[in-house]
Design an enzyme around this catalytic site. Structure first.
Site, short mmCIF file in Angstrom:
data_model
loop_
_atom_site.label_atom_id
_atom_site.label_comp_id
_atom_site.label_asym_id
_atom_site.label_seq_id
_atom_site.Cartn_x
_atom_site.Cartn_y
_atom_site.Cartn_z
N ILE A 608 19.02 -16.35 -10.63
CA ILE A 608 17.83 -15.78 -11.28
C ILE A 608 17.81 -14.25 -11.19
O ILE A 608 16.97 -13.60 -11.78
CB ILE A 608 16.52 -16.32 -10.66
CG1 ILE A 608 16.52 -16.14 -9.13
CG2 ILE A 608 16.26 -17.74 -11.07
CD1 ILE A 608 15.17 -16.42 -8.50
N PHE A 613 22.83 -7.36 -2.10
CA PHE A 613 23.96 -7.92 -1.36
C PHE A 613 24.64 -9.08 -2.07
O PHE A 613 25.65 -9.58 -1.61
CB PHE A 613 23.47 -8.40 0.00
CG PHE A 613 22.94 -7.29 0.86
CD1 PHE A 613 23.81 -6.49 1.59
CD2 PHE A 613 21.58 -7.01 0.93
CE1 PHE A 613 23.33 -5.46 2.38
CE2 PHE A 613 21.10 -5.98 1.72
CZ PHE A 613 21.97 -5.19 2.45
N LYS A 634 18.74 -15.94 -1.48
CA LYS A 634 19.50 -14.70 -1.59
C LYS A 634 20.82 -14.93 -0.89
O LYS A 634 20.84 -15.36 0.27
CB LYS A 634 18.75 -13.55 -0.91
CG LYS A 634 17.51 -13.12 -1.65
CD LYS A 634 16.94 -11.86 -1.04
CE LYS A 634 15.81 -11.32 -1.88
NZ LYS A 634 15.30 -10.05 -1.39
N ASP A 727 8.14 1.18 0.73
CA ASP A 727 8.60 1.06 -0.66
C ASP A 727 7.68 0.12 -1.43
O ASP A 727 8.13 -0.77 -2.16
CB ASP A 727 10.04 0.54 -0.68
CG ASP A 727 10.69 0.76 -2.05
OD1 ASP A 727 10.11 1.48 -2.88
OD2 ASP A 727 11.78 0.19 -2.28
P1 AMP Z 1 15.65 -8.46 -4.39
O1 AMP Z 1 17.02 -8.43 -3.84
O2 AMP Z 1 14.62 -8.91 -3.39
O3 AMP Z 1 15.22 -7.20 -5.07
O4 AMP Z 1 15.65 -9.62 -5.52
C1 AMP Z 1 16.29 -9.46 -6.76
C2 AMP Z 1 15.54 -10.22 -7.81
O5 AMP Z 1 15.52 -11.59 -7.52
C3 AMP Z 1 14.05 -9.83 -7.87
O6 AMP Z 1 13.83 -8.75 -8.71
C4 AMP Z 1 13.39 -11.07 -8.42
O7 AMP Z 1 13.44 -11.11 -9.82
C5 AMP Z 1 14.28 -12.17 -7.87
N1 AMP Z 1 13.69 -12.71 -6.66
C6 AMP Z 1 13.82 -12.25 -5.40
N2 AMP Z 1 13.12 -12.99 -4.56
C7 AMP Z 1 12.52 -13.96 -5.31
C8 AMP Z 1 11.64 -15.03 -5.00
N3 AMP Z 1 11.27 -15.26 -3.76
N4 AMP Z 1 11.22 -15.81 -6.03
C9 AMP Z 1 11.62 -15.56 -7.28
N5 AMP Z 1 12.43 -14.56 -7.62
C10 AMP Z 1 12.88 -13.76 -6.66
#
Ligand code: AMP
EC number: 2.7.10.1
Length: 957
Positions: A608, A613, A634, A727
Site C-alpha cells: 500500500i 526502510f 512495515k 514532525d
Molecule cells: P510511513 O513509512 O509511516 O511514512 O508509511 C508510508 C505509507 O504507508 C504512509 O504514507 C501510508 O500511506 C501507509 N501507511 C503507513 N502506516 C499505515 C497504516 N497503519 N495504515 C494504513 N496505511 C499506512
C-alpha cells in the site's frame, strides 16, 4: 411269565455327568432277579420258605422263594435275606414283586389259609450269623396282594404279579437284614429289590456338585456347595449351591462360578484366551482382541503389553489402547506487561492418543551473560496455575523487572510420567519490562519538632529498578508532597501542634509504586514567644510554592539515571516515555515495548505504500484465541545494515509505549524472522493530507473539527508522557474508516531521513520548516510547545483540505515571513474561532501558546456549541493576523494591472479584474486586502491557486 423292568446292577452306581435336573438315580443294594446263582437266604423252619429257580418273561433264569403251608394252622415261616450294607443311604426303598394265591381258590383250607405276609428288618453293623431271632426284627408292614388273581378269558383264574414298595429309615447302622414272615399264605416272592436314591454328580454354572445321597426325610432337601471347575472362581457373594431332593433330583440352583481373568467359558469348562487376546476380569464374558498399540504372545492373558514407546496409565483399563506422551504445544506466543508475562499456545499436534492433556509451565530466570538459568522459585505467581492447566494460557506474575526469563510450556498427559523419552516443550525467552516499586511498608518517626518531622523507612521489598526518589505525601486538610532521594526525610515548615498524615511511595523509571500505610504524627506545641517566619501564612504559601516549583522543575526536566536508563520526563501518576536510544542494547528496548509476533500469524495481502526502510503492506493478523484484524505491515528491505535495522525497529520501540485511541497502535514486531516487520493497526484512509485532498470540500466543519480534536487528544497524551513528536504534520496523521485520526510516524531519525519536507537549516539539522516553530528552527528547541506550533499548521492543513502551508513559497521566504510576524490567513470557510486558535498556536513566545490540554478543551467546547463554528458571510478572515495587516502594496515596479498579474503568473485573471472595475494599479492598490480576498473568493470560489498567488503577491509587492 412276569413283565419286569431292567434296573442297573446292585452296588454299581453309574456316574452321569450333565444329567439334566430331575433325572432319577437309584443305587441298587440288592436285586434278587439279577442273581443267577442260589440266593441262599435263611429260611426257618426248613419246611417253610423254599428257594426255587424259574424264568422271567424273557426266559431269563431267576431265583424265587415260595411258601404255601395253607393247610396247617399256626404257621410262622421266616425268610431272611443276606446282610445288606447300606452305604450312604438313609432312606431305603424295598420293592417286592410277588404272587399270592386266593384262599378261595384252594379247597379245604378254610380257617388256616392266609392272604398276607409280614415284612421286617433288623439293623446291624455287620453280619450276625445264620441264626434268626424273631424279637430282634422290626416290622415294616403287613403286605397284602392288591389282586390275588385275575379272571382269564375262559373264566379260569390267573395269578397276578403284585408289586409293593416300602420305605425304611432313617437307618443308623452300617447294614441291615430284611425278613419275610409267612403266617399260612401261598406266596411266590418273585423279586426283592433294595435301593436308595441319590443326586448324581453334576456340573452346573461352572460348579461341580458331588454325588449326594438324598435326605432321610421324604420332604428334606440337602443343600450342596458346588466347587468351581478349574480356572473358574466363585462370583462375588454368590457362591454356587444346589439342593438334592428326596427323589434324587437337583433342585434350586443358586449362585455360580465364572471363568477367571485370562479364561473364557467353553461348555462346562474354562479355556485360556488365545494369543493376541485377553480377558482382564472374571466379570467379562469373552476374550477380547488386544487394543491398539498393545500385544501379547501367551495364552491365558489377562492383559496385553504395550508396544515400545507406548504406555498405560495406572487408571487406564486394559481395554483401552496404549498411549504415549503428547508432542510439544504449538504456536507459543507471549505478551509482557511490565513484570507480568502472559503466555498463550495451541494444543500439541499429537495428543498421544489421550484426551487428558494438561499443560505445565517451567519458569527459569537467566543471567544475561553467560546464560545460566535457575528456577524462578516460589515468589512467582501463576494464574490460573503452574501445572494442570486445562486451557492454553497462563499468566506469570511478580517476575523481577528488567530480568531475562525462559518459559517452557510442556503438554502432559496420563502417561507422561511413565515415559523416559525426552521431554517435548515449547519455549520462549523473554526480558521483563519495568515495574513500579512495591510499597514502602513501614515508616519510622525519627524526630518530631514543632515545625518539622523527621522520618525514615526501609527500601521497598521489590524496588523493580533503581529507586530514584521517594515521594512523601503529607496532609493536614489538603495533601502536600515532598520528594526525597534517600530513605529518610525531614519535612519542614509544618505547623506546630498539628496532626499530619504521612504516606510514602517510591519512584523508578517505571513510575510510582503504591503508597504505604498512613502514619499520623502531630508536631510539637509551639514554644510561646518564639517567632518563625513560616507562621505567616503568606510565607507558608511562598515556601510551598517554591517547593512546588522545584518539584515541577524537577518533574519537567526529568533526570538522567545512568547510561542504561532513559531520560524521563515524569509527572506523578502518568506513564513516562522512555527514549529507546538510552538502551545499551536496542534489541532489549524493542522487546521491552513491542510484542514479538509469530510470522505465521501474519498474512500479507498487498503493497500500500513505500516507507523509508521498505514496503508498507496491508494484511491480516490472527493471534491465537483472538479475532483476526487488519494490519499495516512495515517491512525492512533486504540487505539492510545493522543501523538501519535498529532505526527501523526504533519506531516500534517508541510506538509500543503508547496506548491511546488517537495514537496509532502497534500490534507487534517480527524480529526473529525475515523480513523484519513492524505490524500496526490498519488505517483504511491512509495519510490525512492525501485523504483531505481526495475529499476536498466534502466534510462539514464539525467533522473537520472532530478530526482536529482527535489529533489534539493524541498529542495531549504524547506530551503528557513527555514525548515530543517534532514532525507533526497532516502527512503524519493516519485516518481510519471511521474518520478517526491518529498520530503516527515515530522514529528518532525520521525528521532527518524520512520526511521529504525536512530541509537542512543553518542550525545544522534537517527540519520540515513550514511545520516547525521558529525556536526549533533557530536553535533546535523542540518541546511540546513547538509541537503545538506544528499542530496549528495541521489545523490549517485540515481546514484547507490539504493545502500546502505557505503554498509554493520557498522555505527561506517562510522563515523570513514568520520572523517578520506574518501568519497564515484563515483558509476558506474557516470559522474565525478556529483561525484564532491557529494564531494562538503560532505565538512567537512559546510560553504563550496553548497547551494541548487546553486545545482539546477549546475544540470540545466548539463541538458542543456548533454556533461558534458558523462562518459569518464575508468575514472569513479577520484583520488580526499581522500578515493581513500589511499596508497597501507598492505597485511602482509595474505599469499596469496586466503587467502585475503577469509578474505573479496570474494573467489569466486579467479579464476578471477588468470586469470588476479594477483596471488601474491605483484601483487595485486601493482595494483592501479584505476586499480582494473576498472578491477573489467570490469569483474563483474553488481556485485556491489564485488565492495563494494573491497572498504571495500581497506579501512581496
Ligand atoms: P510511513 O513509512 O509511516 O511514512 O508509511 C508510508 C505509507 O504507508 C504512509 O504514507 C501510508 O500511506 C501507509 N501507511 C503507513 N502506516 C499505515 C497504516 N497503519 N495504515 C494504513 N496505511 C499506512
Amino acid at each position: 411269565m412276569c413283565g419286569l423292568s431292567v434296573i442297573p446292577r446292585p452296588g454299581t452306581p453309574v456316574r452321569f455327568n450333565h444329567l439334566p435336573l430331575g433325572f432319577l438315580s437309584l443305587v441298587i443294594l440288592l436285586d434278587s432277579k439279577a442273581q443267577q446263582t442260589e440266593l441262599e437266604w435263611i429260611s426257618y423252619p426248613p419246611n417253610g420258605w423254599e428257594e426255587i429257580s424259574g424264568l422271567d418273561e424273557n426266559y431269563t433264569p431267576i431265583r424265587t422263594y415260595q411258601v404255601c403251608q395253607v393247610m396247617e394252622p399256626n404257621q410262622n415261616n421266616w425268610l431272611r435275606t443276606n446282610w445288606i450294607e447300606k452305604g450312604d443311604a438313609q432312606r431305603i426303598f424295598v420293592e417286592l414283586k410277588f404272587t399270592l394265591r386266593d384262599c378261595n381258590s384252594l379247597p379245604g383250607v378254610v380257617g388256616t389259609c392266609k392272604e398276607t405276609f409280614n415284612l421286617y428288618y433288623q439293623e446291624t453293623d455287620s453280619e450276625v450269623g445264620r441264626s434268626l431271632r424273631e424279637n430282634q426284627y422290626v416290622k415294616i408292614d403287613t403286605i397284602a396282594a392288591d389282586e390275588s388273581f385275575t379272571q382269564g378269558d375262559l373264566g379260569e383264574r390267573k395269578m397276578k404279579l403284585n408289586t409293593e414298595v416300602r420305605i425304611i429309615g432313617p437307618l443308623s447302622r452300617r447294614g441291615f437284614y430284611l425278613a419275610f414272615q409267612d403266617v399260612g399264605a401261598c406266596i411266590a416272592l418273585v423279586s426283592v429289590k433294595v435301593y436308595y436314591k441319590k443326586c448324581w454328580s453334576i456340573i452346573e454354572n461352572l460348579a461341580t456338585f458331588p454325588d449326594t445321597v438324598t435326605g432321610s426325610e421324604f420332604s428334606s432337601l440337602v443343600e450342596v456347595e458346588g466347587t468351581c471347575v478349574s480356572d473358574a472362581e466363585e462370583e462375588a457373594d454368590n457362591s454356587p449351591k444346589m439342593h438334592c431332593s428326596a427323589e434324587g433330583e437337583w433342585l434350586v440352583p443358586i449362585g455360580k462360578c465364572i471363568c477367571k481373568a485370562g479364561f473364557h467359558q467353553k461348555g462346562d469348562a474354562c479355556e485360556p484366551c488365545g494369543r493376541g487376546f485377553y480377558k482382564s476380569s472374571s466379570q467379562d464374558l469373552q476374550c477380547s482382541r488386544c487394543p491398539a498399540h498393545s500385544f501379547n504372545d501367551r495364552e491365558g492373558s489377562w492383559r496385553c503389553d504395550c508396544e515400545d514407546g507406548y504406555y498405560r496409565a495406572l487408571s487406564d483399563p486394559a481395554s483401552v489402547a496404549c498411549t504415549r506422551p503428547p508432542s510439544a504445544p504449538q504456536n507459543l506466543v507471549y505478551n509482557i506487561n511490565q513484570t507480568t508475562v502472559s503466555l498463550e499456545w495451541s494444543p500439541p499436534a499429537d495428543t498421544g492418543g489421550r484426551n487428558d492433556v494438561t499443560y505445565r509451565v517451567i519458569c527459569r530466570r537467566c543471567s544475561w551473560e553467560p546464560e545460566e538459568c535457575v528456577p524462578c522459585g516460589p515468589n512467582v505467581g501463576y494464574s490460573p496455575a503452574q501445572s494442570g492447566l486445562v486451557d492454553t494460557y497462563v499468566t506469570i506474575m511478580d517476575l523481577l523487572a528488567h530480568a531475562n526469563y525462559t518459559f517452557e510450556v510442556e503438554a502432559v498427559n496420563g502417561v507422561s510420567d511413565l515415559s523416559r523419552t525426552q521431554r517435548l516443550f515449547a519455549a520462549v525467552s523473554i526480558a521483563t519490562g519495568q515495574a513500579a516499586p512495591s510499597q514502602v511498608s513501614e515508616v519510622i518517626k525519627e524526630k518530631v519538632q514543632q515545625r518539622s518531622i523527621q522520618l525514615s523507612w526501609q527500601e521497598p521489598q521489590q524496588p523493580n529498578g533503581v529507586i530514584t526518589e521517594y515521594e512523601i505525601k503529607y496532609y493536614e486538610k489538603v495533601s502536600l508532597w515532598y520528594m526525597s532521594k534517600s530513605t529518610s526525610a525531614t519535612v519542614n515548615n509544618l505547623k506546630p501542634n498539628t496532626a499530619y498524615i504521612f504516606q510514602i511511595r517510591a519512584f523508578t523509571e517505571a513510575g510510582y509504586g503504591t503508597y504505604g500505610p498512613r502514619l499520623e504524627i502531630t508536631t510539637k506545641e509551639e514554644a510561646t514567644g518564639s517567632i518563625y517566619c513560616c507562621q505567616n501564612p503568606v510565607i507558608i504559601i511562598a515556601v510551598v510554592a517554591v517547593a512546588g516549583t522545584i518539584i515541577l522543575v524537577f518533574m519537567v526536566f526529568g533526570f538522567i539515571i545512568g547510561r542504561r536508563y532513559a531520560l524521563a520526563v515524569k509527572f506523578p501518576g502518568t506513564k513516562t516515555y522512555i527514549d529507546p536510544e538510552t538502551y545499551e542494547d536496542p534489541n532489549r528496548a524493542v522487546h521491552q515495548f513491542a510484542k514479538e509476533l509469530d510470522a505465521s500469524c501474519i498474512k500479507i495481502e498487498r503493497v500500500i505504500g513505500a516507507g523509508e526502510f521498505g514496503e508498507v503492506c496491508s494484511g491480516r493478523l490472527k493471534l491465537p484465541g483472538k479475532r483476526d484484524v487488519s494490519v499495516a505491515i512495515k517491512t525492512l528491505k533486504v540487505g539492510y545494515t545493522e543501523k538501519q535495522r535498529r532505526d527501523f525497529l526504533c519506531e516500534a520501540s517508541i510506538m509500543g509505549q503508547f496506548d491511546h485511541p488517537n495514537v496509532v497502535h502497534l500490534e507487534g514486531v517480527v524480529t526473529r524472522g525475515k523480513p523484519v516487520m513492524i505490524v500496526i493497526e490498519y488505517m483504511e484512509n491512509g495519510s490525512l493530507d492525501g485523504f483531505l485532498r481526495k475529499h476536498d470540500g466534502q466534510f462539514t466543519v464539525i467533522q473537520l473539527v472532530g478530526m482536529l480534536r482527535g489529533i489534539a487528544a493524541g498529542m495531549r497524551y504524547l506530551s503528557d508522557m513527555g514525548y515530543v513528536h517534532r514532525d507533526l504534520a497532516a502527512r503524519n496523521i493516519l485516518v481510519n474508516s471511521n474518520l478517526v485520526c491518529k498520530v503516527s510516524d515515530f522514529g528518532l531519525s525520521r525528521v532527518i531521513d524520512d520526511d521529504p519536507e525536512a530541509v537542512y537549516t543553518t542550525t545544522g539539522g534537517k527540519i520540515p520548516v513550514r511545520w516547525t516553530a521558529p525556536e526549533a528552527i533557530q536553535y533546535r528547541k523542540f518541546t511540546s510547545a513547538s509541537d503545538v506550533w506544528s499542530y496549528g499548521i495541521v489545523m490549517w492543513e485540515v481546514m484547507s483540505y490539504g493545502e500546502r502551508p505557505y503554498w509554493d513559497m520557498s522555505n527561506q521566504d517562510v522563515i523570513k515571513a514568520i520572523e517578520e510576524g506574518y501568519r497564515l490567513p484563515a483558509p476558506m470557510d474557516c470559522p474565525p474561532g478556529l483561525h484564532q486558535l491557529m494564531l494562538d498556536c503560532w505565538q512567537k513566545d512559546r510560553a504563550e501558546r496553548p497547551k494541548f490540554d487546553q486545545i482539546v478543551g477549546i475544540l470540545d467546547k466548539m463541538i458542543r456549541n456548533p454556533n461558534t463554528l458558523k462562518t459569518p458571510v464575508g468575514t472569513c478572515t479577520r484583520p488580526i493576523s499581522p500578515l493581513l495587516d500589511q499596508s497597501t502594496p507598492d505597485f511602482t515596479a509595474f505599469r499596469s494591472v496586466g503587467e502585475w498579474l503577469e509578474a505573479i503568473k496570474m494573467e489569466r485573471y486579467r479579464d476578471n479584474f477588468t470586469a470588476a472595475g479594477y483596471s488601474s494599479l491605483e484601483s487595485v492598490a486601493r482595494m483592501s486586502i479584505e476586499e480582494s480576498r473576498l472578491y477573489l473568493k467570490q469569483v474563483y470560489i474553488r481556485e485556491k491557486t489564485l488565492f495563494q498567488h494573491c497572498f504571495t503577491a500581497i506579501l512581496f509587492i
